[in-house]
Design a protein around this motif. Structure first.
Motif, short mmCIF file in Angstrom:
data_model
loop_
_atom_site.label_atom_id
_atom_site.label_comp_id
_atom_site.label_asym_id
_atom_site.label_seq_id
_atom_site.Cartn_x
_atom_site.Cartn_y
_atom_site.Cartn_z
N ASP A 121 0.83 -1.20 0.00
CA ASP A 121 0.00 0.00 0.00
C ASP A 121 0.87 1.26 0.00
OD1 ASP A 121 -3.01 -0.99 1.07
OD2 ASP A 121 -1.32 -2.27 1.63
N ILE A 122 0.47 2.19 -0.86
CA ILE A 122 1.12 3.49 -0.92
C ILE A 122 0.04 4.53 -1.19
CG2 ILE A 122 1.69 3.22 -3.37
CD1 ILE A 122 4.27 4.85 -2.79
N MET A 123 0.16 5.68 -0.53
CA MET A 123 -0.76 6.79 -0.74
C MET A 123 0.02 7.89 -1.45
SD MET A 123 -2.86 5.00 0.91
CE MET A 123 -2.89 3.88 2.30
N LEU A 124 -0.48 8.27 -2.62
CA LEU A 124 0.18 9.28 -3.43
C LEU A 124 -0.69 10.51 -3.52
CD1 LEU A 124 1.30 6.96 -6.37
CD2 LEU A 124 2.71 7.78 -4.46
N MET A 125 -0.06 11.68 -3.48
CA MET A 125 -0.77 12.95 -3.63
C MET A 125 -0.28 13.62 -4.91
SD MET A 125 -0.80 16.27 -1.14
CE MET A 125 -1.93 15.56 0.05
#
Length: 179
Positions: A121-125
Motif C-alpha cells: 500500500d502506498i498513498m500518493l498525492m
C-alpha cells in the motif's frame, strides 16, 4: 479541518482497537509532535514547490504518524525528503505496473504521503501543476480509493479504522463503544 479534534478521535479509535485486538495484530501509536513552520518551509524549499495546504496543515499538528492505519505510516517532513519510508515508497513505485494506467498520473506528478511498512500500500498525492493537485490516491497493486484531498483521505482512513474495530469486537464477542 480541526486537526486537534480529528487527531484525538483517530487516537480514540486506535485505543478501542487495541482493547479488542486480542492477538495484537496492530500497534497502537500516537501521532508525532507538530512540525515547525520553519521545518515545513525548508521541505517546500528543498522540494521546489509548496506542499498542498491540507497536508501542510496536518504536518503543523502532527509531523507524521507511524502505524497510523495498521502498518501504514503517514509521512513526516523528513520522510518527504528521504529516509526509510521514502525508499520503501520508491521501491513500491518501481514495481508498480504503469502508474499512469492505474491512477492517471506520471510518477513525476505525484509524491508519496503514506506507505505501508509491511505490504504494498502506498498513498500518493498529486503535486502542484498536475491535474487535480492535492488529490490522494491509495494504490495497492491497483487503485483502491481516490480522495479529493488529504482531509477527506484522513477521515476515510479513520472510518476504515472504525471498521477494523467493529470487525475485531464482533469476532471476539466484545462490547462495542457507543457510536
Amino acid at each position: 479541518m480541526d486537526w486537534k479534534r480529528e487527531l484525538v478521535i483517530a487516537h480514540f479509535v486506535k485505543n478501542e482497537i487495541e482493547r479488542v485486538d486480542l492477538k495484537c495484530l496492530w500497534e497502537n501509536t500516537l501521532p508525532e509532535v507538530p512540525a515547525s513552520e520553519a521545518d515545513v518551509r525548508e521541505v517546500e524549499h528543498k522540494l521546489g514547490h509548496a506542499l498542498d495546504g491540507q497536508f501542510r496543515n496536518f504536518l503543523l499538528y502532527a509531523n507524521g504518524w507511524r502505524a497510523f492505519k495498521n502498518g501504514v505510516d503517514l509521512f513526516s517532513t523528513s520522510d518527504l525528503l528521504g529516509g526509510v519510508r521514502a525508499e520503501r515508497a520508491r521501491d513500491i513505485l518501481r514495481y508498480t505496473e504503469s502508474l499512469k494506467d492505474i491512477c492517471g498520473y506520471e510518477e513525476s506528478e505525484v509524491m508519496p504521503v503514506a506507505v505501508s511498512s509491511d505490504d504494498i500500500d502506498i498513498m500518493l498525492m498529486s503535486r502542484p501543476g498536475a491535474a487535480d493537485p492535492g488529490k490522494v490516491m491509495w494504490i495497492a497493486g491497483g487503485l483502491i480509493q481516490e480522495s479529493v484531498g488529504f482531509d477527506e483521505w484522513f477521515l476515510a482512513m479513520v472510518d476504515y479504522l472504525r471498521l477494523d474495530y467493529e470487525f475485531l469486537a464482533e469476532r471476539h464477542g466484545l462490547r462495542k463503544y457507543d457510536s
